[in-house]
Scaffold this motif. Sequence first.
Motif, PDB file in Angstrom:
ATOM      1  N   PRO A  77       0.845  -1.203   0.000  1.00 47.09           N
ATOM      2  CA  PRO A  77       0.000   0.000   0.000  1.00 47.09           C
ATOM      3  C   PRO A  77       0.879   1.252   0.000  1.00 47.09           C
ATOM      4  O   PRO A  77       1.817   1.364   0.794  1.00 47.09           O
ATOM      5  N   VAL A  78       0.588   2.169  -0.911  1.00 46.69           N
ATOM      6  CA  VAL A  78       1.334   3.423  -1.009  1.00 46.69           C
ATOM      7  C   VAL A  78       0.406   4.584  -0.696  1.00 46.69           C
ATOM      8  O   VAL A  78      -0.638   4.737  -1.326  1.00 46.69           O
ATOM      9  N   VAL A  79       0.790   5.372   0.275  1.00 43.91           N
ATOM     10  CA  VAL A  79       0.022   6.564   0.636  1.00 43.91           C
ATOM     11  C   VAL A  79       0.854   7.789   0.270  1.00 43.91           C
ATOM     12  O   VAL A  79       1.987   7.944   0.723  1.00 43.91           O
ATOM     13  N   VAL A  80       0.303   8.636  -0.578  1.00 43.54           N
ATOM     14  CA  VAL A  80       0.990   9.858  -0.970  1.00 43.54           C
ATOM     15  C   VAL A  80       0.773  10.912   0.105  1.00 43.54           C
ATOM     16  O   VAL A  80      -0.357  11.159   0.534  1.00 43.54           O
ATOM     17  N   VAL A  81       1.873  11.499   0.565  1.00 44.44           N
ATOM     18  CA  VAL A  81       1.810  12.581   1.547  1.00 44.44           C
ATOM     19  C   VAL A  81       2.482  13.774   0.893  1.00 44.44           C
ATOM     20  O   VAL A  81       3.692  13.763   0.667  1.00 44.44           O
ATOM     21  N   SER A  82       1.699  14.782   0.548  1.00 41.69           N
ATOM     22  CA  SER A  82       2.249  15.831  -0.314  1.00 41.69           C
ATOM     23  C   SER A  82       1.697  17.199   0.008  1.00 41.69           C
ATOM     24  O   SER A  82       0.592  17.345   0.529  1.00 41.69           O
ATOM     25  N   ALA A  83       2.492  18.221  -0.359  1.00 38.40           N
ATOM     26  CA  ALA A  83       2.028  19.604  -0.253  1.00 38.40           C
ATOM     27  C   ALA A  83       1.240  20.010  -1.492  1.00 38.40           C
ATOM     28  O   ALA A  83       0.650  21.086  -1.518  1.00 38.40           O
ATOM     29  N   SER A  84       1.230  19.165  -2.512  1.00 38.05           N
ATOM     30  CA  SER A  84       0.455  19.438  -3.725  1.00 38.05           C
ATOM     31  C   SER A  84      -0.995  19.032  -3.466  1.00 38.05           C
ATOM     32  O   SER A  84      -1.313  17.850  -3.470  1.00 38.05           O
ATOM     33  N   GLU A  85      -1.850  20.007  -3.262  1.00 40.21           N
ATOM     34  CA  GLU A  85      -3.224  19.708  -2.857  1.00 40.21           C
ATOM     35  C   GLU A  85      -4.234  19.973  -3.960  1.00 40.21           C
ATOM     36  O   GLU A  85      -5.438  20.033  -3.716  1.00 40.21           O
ATOM     37  N   ASP A  86      -3.761  20.124  -5.182  1.00 37.56           N
ATOM     38  CA  ASP A  86      -4.660  20.322  -6.313  1.00 37.56           C
ATOM     39  C   ASP A  86      -5.521  19.074  -6.501  1.00 37.56           C
ATOM     40  O   ASP A  86      -5.025  17.948  -6.420  1.00 37.56           O
ATOM     41  N   SER A  87      -6.800  19.267  -6.780  1.00 35.92           N
ATOM     42  CA  SER A  87      -7.699  18.119  -6.925  1.00 35.92           C
ATOM     43  C   SER A  87      -7.279  17.210  -8.070  1.00 35.92           C
ATOM     44  O   SER A  87      -7.512  16.002  -8.027  1.00 35.92           O
ATOM     45  N   ARG A  88      -6.634  17.774  -9.093  1.00 40.58           N
ATOM     46  CA  ARG A  88      -6.166  16.953 -10.214  1.00 40.58           C
ATOM     47  C   ARG A  88      -5.106  15.961  -9.760  1.00 40.58           C
ATOM     48  O   ARG A  88      -5.079  14.811 -10.194  1.00 40.58           O
ATOM     49  N   VAL A  89      -4.232  16.431  -8.858  1.00 41.97           N
ATOM     50  CA  VAL A  89      -3.167  15.563  -8.344  1.00 41.97           C
ATOM     51  C   VAL A  89      -3.769  14.446  -7.494  1.00 41.97           C
ATOM     52  O   VAL A  89      -3.391  13.280  -7.613  1.00 41.97           O
ATOM     53  N   VAL A  90      -4.738  14.802  -6.650  1.00 44.44           N
ATOM     54  CA  VAL A  90      -5.389  13.806  -5.796  1.00 44.44           C
ATOM     55  C   VAL A  90      -6.085  12.754  -6.658  1.00 44.44           C
ATOM     56  O   VAL A  90      -5.961  11.549  -6.432  1.00 44.44           O
ATOM     57  N   SER A  91      -6.810  13.216  -7.654  1.00 46.92           N
ATOM     58  CA  SER A  91      -7.523  12.300  -8.545  1.00 46.92           C
ATOM     59  C   SER A  91      -6.555  11.395  -9.285  1.00 46.92           C
ATOM     60  O   SER A  91      -6.809  10.202  -9.475  1.00 46.92           O
ATOM     61  N   ALA A  92      -5.422  11.965  -9.712  1.00 50.18           N
ATOM     62  CA  ALA A  92      -4.420  11.167 -10.408  1.00 50.18           C
ATOM     63  C   ALA A  92      -3.879  10.074  -9.498  1.00 50.18           C
ATOM     64  O   ALA A  92      -3.699   8.925  -9.927  1.00 50.18           O
ATOM     65  N   CYS A  93      -3.631  10.407  -8.234  1.00 48.91           N
ATOM     66  CA  CYS A  93      -3.139   9.403  -7.279  1.00 48.91           C
ATOM     67  C   CYS A  93      -4.151   8.275  -7.102  1.00 48.91           C
ATOM     68  O   CYS A  93      -3.786   7.102  -7.018  1.00 48.91           O
ATOM     69  N   GLN A  94      -5.427   8.624  -7.052  1.00 46.33           N
ATOM     70  CA  GLN A  94      -6.471   7.608  -6.960  1.00 46.33           C
ATOM     71  C   GLN A  94      -6.445   6.706  -8.187  1.00 46.33           C
ATOM     72  O   GLN A  94      -6.486   5.483  -8.077  1.00 46.33           O
ATOM     73  N   SER A  95      -6.371   7.322  -9.365  1.00 43.86           N
ATOM     74  CA  SER A  95      -6.386   6.557 -10.611  1.00 43.86           C
ATOM     75  C   SER A  95      -5.171   5.644 -10.732  1.00 43.86           C
ATOM     76  O   SER A  95      -5.254   4.564 -11.316  1.00 43.86           O
TER      77      SER A  95
END
Length: 212
Positions: A77-95
């Motif tokens: 399991p990989v959990v991204v912990v980031s200062a990039s909070e753009d919804s596009r980035v979050v959605s990309a991580c999900q995808s």
Amino acid sequence: MARIIIADDHPLFRGALCQAVTKLWPDAQLVETKTVAEANAAAKAGPADLLLLDLHMEDSDGLTALLDFRHEFPALPVVVVSASEDSRVVSACQSLGASGFIPKSVNLDVMRQALAQIRDGDVWFDIEATESEDNTALFDKLASLTPAQRRILNLVSQGMLNKQIAYRMEISEATVKAHITAIFRKLGVVNRTQAVLVAKQLDIEEPEVKSA
């Protein structure tokens, strides 16, 4: 005993992550790393239960690191912990198969809540991410590339010719051409320019760190 890898190049934030993790896994073995290469070596050194991954480190290239870990360690399991909070980035991580996305701006209580949910087998994404079907399909296409194909695509994005790519990767020019043909097919493009435009979707601009 749980073994958890923390990959972040900021010592203070690694300390905060360690504090949050030890509240949930008191006896966990924590492996602190500050580069993608160190995190990869740690994952190869033995079974790990979780990887906490920053997107911006010395040797990271946006979402490419997440893709590489998902390919090489599909059960991790990989959990991204980031200062990039753009919804596009979050959605990309999900995808791309992340188990969670935790913004660096959250407090320790929220971080522990997120990690507890992930520990129990669920996913956790703090920011509501809405992404078009076209972008979701695009990230699915990028996820279908092998690590070698992604490396070649990255070199193509740098403007390298097939001969230069072959030399860099120590493979034949014919092999490079075969990979590029496969890349075009998987991405649904017909030339290098289009492939580079798709590859740019993996790049994430590092946000400025605001002083307190």
